[in-house]
Write a protein that holds these residues in place. Sequence first.
Motif, mmCIF file in Angstrom:
data_model
loop_
_atom_site.group_PDB
_atom_site.id
_atom_site.type_symbol
_atom_site.label_atom_id
_atom_site.label_comp_id
_atom_site.label_asym_id
_atom_site.label_seq_id
_atom_site.Cartn_x
_atom_site.Cartn_y
_atom_site.Cartn_z
ATOM 1 N N ALA A 100 80.066 -7.866 14.018
ATOM 2 C CA ALA A 100 79.494 -6.518 13.870
ATOM 3 C C ALA A 100 79.256 -5.885 15.238
ATOM 4 O O ALA A 100 79.577 -4.709 15.458
ATOM 5 C CB ALA A 100 78.181 -6.599 13.091
ATOM 6 N N VAL A 101 78.726 -6.666 16.170
ATOM 7 C CA VAL A 101 78.449 -6.156 17.519
ATOM 8 C C VAL A 101 79.765 -5.843 18.241
ATOM 9 O O VAL A 101 79.889 -4.814 18.909
ATOM 10 C CB VAL A 101 77.598 -7.176 18.312
ATOM 11 C CG1 VAL A 101 77.580 -6.833 19.791
ATOM 12 C CG2 VAL A 101 76.175 -7.207 17.774
ATOM 13 N N MET A 102 80.761 -6.726 18.089
ATOM 14 C CA MET A 102 82.071 -6.478 18.723
ATOM 15 C C MET A 102 82.682 -5.191 18.181
ATOM 16 O O MET A 102 83.244 -4.392 18.936
ATOM 17 C CB MET A 102 83.019 -7.657 18.493
ATOM 18 C CG MET A 102 82.671 -8.894 19.286
ATOM 19 S SD MET A 102 83.985 -10.151 19.305
ATOM 20 C CE MET A 102 83.938 -10.762 17.642
ATOM 21 N N HIS A 103 82.550 -4.972 16.876
ATOM 22 C CA HIS A 103 83.074 -3.749 16.261
ATOM 23 C C HIS A 103 82.394 -2.513 16.844
ATOM 24 O O HIS A 103 83.057 -1.541 17.210
ATOM 25 C CB HIS A 103 82.857 -3.800 14.739
ATOM 26 C CG HIS A 103 83.262 -2.550 14.039
ATOM 27 N ND1 HIS A 103 82.369 -1.558 13.714
ATOM 28 C CD2 HIS A 103 84.473 -2.102 13.641
ATOM 29 C CE1 HIS A 103 83.023 -0.555 13.131
ATOM 30 N NE2 HIS A 103 84.298 -0.865 13.067
ATOM 31 N N ASP A 104 81.069 -2.574 16.960
ATOM 32 C CA ASP A 104 80.312 -1.441 17.515
ATOM 33 C C ASP A 104 80.777 -1.104 18.929
ATOM 34 O O ASP A 104 80.926 0.061 19.292
ATOM 35 C CB ASP A 104 78.811 -1.753 17.541
ATOM 36 C CG ASP A 104 78.195 -1.707 16.145
ATOM 37 O OD1 ASP A 104 78.874 -1.214 15.223
ATOM 38 O OD2 ASP A 104 77.052 -2.179 15.981
ATOM 39 N N LYS A 136 72.502 -2.427 26.848
ATOM 40 C CA LYS A 136 73.128 -3.438 27.701
ATOM 41 C C LYS A 136 73.202 -4.797 26.995
ATOM 42 O O LYS A 136 74.204 -5.499 27.085
ATOM 43 C CB LYS A 136 72.312 -3.559 29.001
ATOM 44 C CG LYS A 136 72.985 -4.407 30.057
ATOM 45 C CD LYS A 136 72.178 -4.399 31.349
ATOM 46 C CE LYS A 136 72.814 -5.311 32.384
ATOM 47 N NZ LYS A 136 72.033 -5.351 33.622
ATOM 48 N N LYS A 137 72.126 -5.150 26.268
ATOM 49 C CA LYS A 137 72.098 -6.440 25.568
ATOM 50 C C LYS A 137 73.203 -6.507 24.504
ATOM 51 O O LYS A 137 73.813 -7.550 24.303
ATOM 52 C CB LYS A 137 70.730 -6.650 24.901
ATOM 53 C CG LYS A 137 69.662 -7.135 25.863
ATOM 54 C CD LYS A 137 68.367 -7.436 25.125
ATOM 55 C CE LYS A 137 67.304 -7.928 26.100
ATOM 56 N NZ LYS A 137 66.002 -8.140 25.431
ATOM 57 N N VAL A 138 73.446 -5.387 23.847
ATOM 58 C CA VAL A 138 74.502 -5.325 22.821
ATOM 59 C C VAL A 138 75.868 -5.520 23.475
ATOM 60 O O VAL A 138 76.704 -6.280 22.985
ATOM 61 C CB VAL A 138 74.448 -3.970 22.065
ATOM 62 C CG1 VAL A 138 75.652 -3.793 21.154
ATOM 63 C CG2 VAL A 138 73.164 -3.867 21.259
ATOM 64 N N ARG A 139 76.078 -4.844 24.606
ATOM 65 C CA ARG A 139 77.361 -4.953 25.310
ATOM 66 C C ARG A 139 77.614 -6.372 25.809
ATOM 67 O O ARG A 139 78.730 -6.894 25.718
ATOM 68 C CB ARG A 139 77.406 -3.954 26.476
ATOM 69 C CG ARG A 139 77.343 -2.488 26.048
ATOM 70 C CD ARG A 139 77.826 -1.553 27.137
ATOM 71 N NE ARG A 139 77.180 -1.761 28.416
ATOM 72 C CZ ARG A 139 76.090 -1.103 28.827
ATOM 73 N NH1 ARG A 139 75.525 -0.203 28.025
ATOM 74 N NH2 ARG A 139 75.569 -1.329 30.019
ATOM 75 N N ARG A 140 76.558 -6.996 26.319
ATOM 76 C CA ARG A 140 76.687 -8.373 26.827
ATOM 77 C C ARG A 140 76.984 -9.354 25.691
ATOM 78 O O ARG A 140 77.837 -10.232 25.831
ATOM 79 C CB ARG A 140 75.409 -8.796 27.558
ATOM 80 C CG ARG A 140 75.266 -8.191 28.950
ATOM 81 C CD ARG A 140 73.938 -8.571 29.570
ATOM 82 N NE ARG A 140 73.931 -9.948 30.033
ATOM 83 C CZ ARG A 140 74.344 -10.334 31.245
ATOM 84 N NH1 ARG A 140 74.791 -9.453 32.101
ATOM 85 N NH2 ARG A 140 74.290 -11.592 31.602
ATOM 86 N N LEU A 141 76.296 -9.175 24.570
ATOM 87 C CA LEU A 141 76.523 -10.057 23.423
ATOM 88 C C LEU A 141 77.956 -9.903 22.912
ATOM 89 O O LEU A 141 78.608 -10.884 22.537
ATOM 90 C CB LEU A 141 75.518 -9.736 22.303
ATOM 91 C CG LEU A 141 75.690 -10.521 20.995
ATOM 92 C CD1 LEU A 141 75.594 -12.026 21.230
ATOM 93 C CD2 LEU A 141 74.650 -10.086 19.969
ATOM 94 N N ALA A 142 78.458 -8.667 22.908
ATOM 95 C CA ALA A 142 79.826 -8.409 22.447
ATOM 96 C C ALA A 142 80.841 -9.088 23.365
ATOM 97 O O ALA A 142 81.840 -9.651 22.887
ATOM 98 C CB ALA A 142 80.089 -6.906 22.393
ATOM 99 N N MET A 143 80.611 -9.041 24.681
ATOM 100 C CA MET A 143 81.516 -9.698 25.629
ATOM 101 C C MET A 143 81.528 -11.205 25.395
ATOM 102 O O MET A 143 82.588 -11.840 25.323
ATOM 103 C CB MET A 143 81.091 -9.397 27.077
ATOM 104 C CG MET A 143 81.465 -8.021 27.557
ATOM 105 S SD MET A 143 83.241 -7.709 27.616
ATOM 106 C CE MET A 143 83.659 -8.408 29.183
ATOM 107 N N LYS A 144 80.338 -11.788 25.259
ATOM 108 C CA LYS A 144 80.250 -13.237 25.018
ATOM 109 C C LYS A 144 80.915 -13.604 23.692
ATOM 110 O O LYS A 144 81.589 -14.627 23.590
ATOM 111 C CB LYS A 144 78.781 -13.682 25.008
ATOM 112 C CG LYS A 144 78.124 -13.657 26.381
ATOM 113 C CD LYS A 144 76.676 -14.085 26.269
ATOM 114 C CE LYS A 144 75.935 -13.927 27.576
ATOM 115 N NZ LYS A 144 74.517 -14.289 27.452
#
Length: 200
Positions: free
Chosen positions: A23-27, A95-103
């Motif tokens: 879900a986060v990667m999609h966002d 920023k936390k969302v972007r970092r989680l998506a990268m990981k």
Amino acid sequence: MTGKQVGSIDLSEAIFGIEPNTAVMHDVVVNYLANQRQGTQSALTRAEVSGGGRKPWRQKGTGHARQGSTRAPQWTHGGIVFAPKPRSYRYTLNKKVRRLAMKSAFSAKAKENDLIVLDALTLESFSTKTVAAMLSALGADRKALIVLAENDKKAIKSAANIPGVKTAMVNTLNVYDILNADKFIVVKDAVAQIEEVYAE
């Protein structure tokens, strides 16, 4: 570069071993694509179309429906209702969302065995043929993303002509490019940089 195994490397569990959050990667991908939009589309409203100043016929007695202008939206050559105008589609995510998506993207590639760590990418000259041969040896004949540790002009230029192949450095990586590539090829020195940047 020859496709042979020359050693092993321990990857950080916190970056390459988490459960991918789709879900986060999609966002983040939707955000990236929205930010790429130029937003330059433009059409004319009825106020901006030339002509139509005169009432086409009198209000009553003609049998026609009443009309005030030949440039109203229901007429041919009339204006566009709610015409699109130049605007920015840009928006930001936390920023936390972007970092989680990268990981999550790193972990997804590692989980699917689409992550290849390269001991070194050394080119003596600009050579598309050499990079193409390397990708073939690594089994990355289709879309591939090559992550470099530094701005290596020879590697970047040599890969630029191969369809579906993209090069990036650690500071220019994005979730869309990682997920869009069939194979995620990282130079060993770049792995250390990724782990340093994305360490908690």
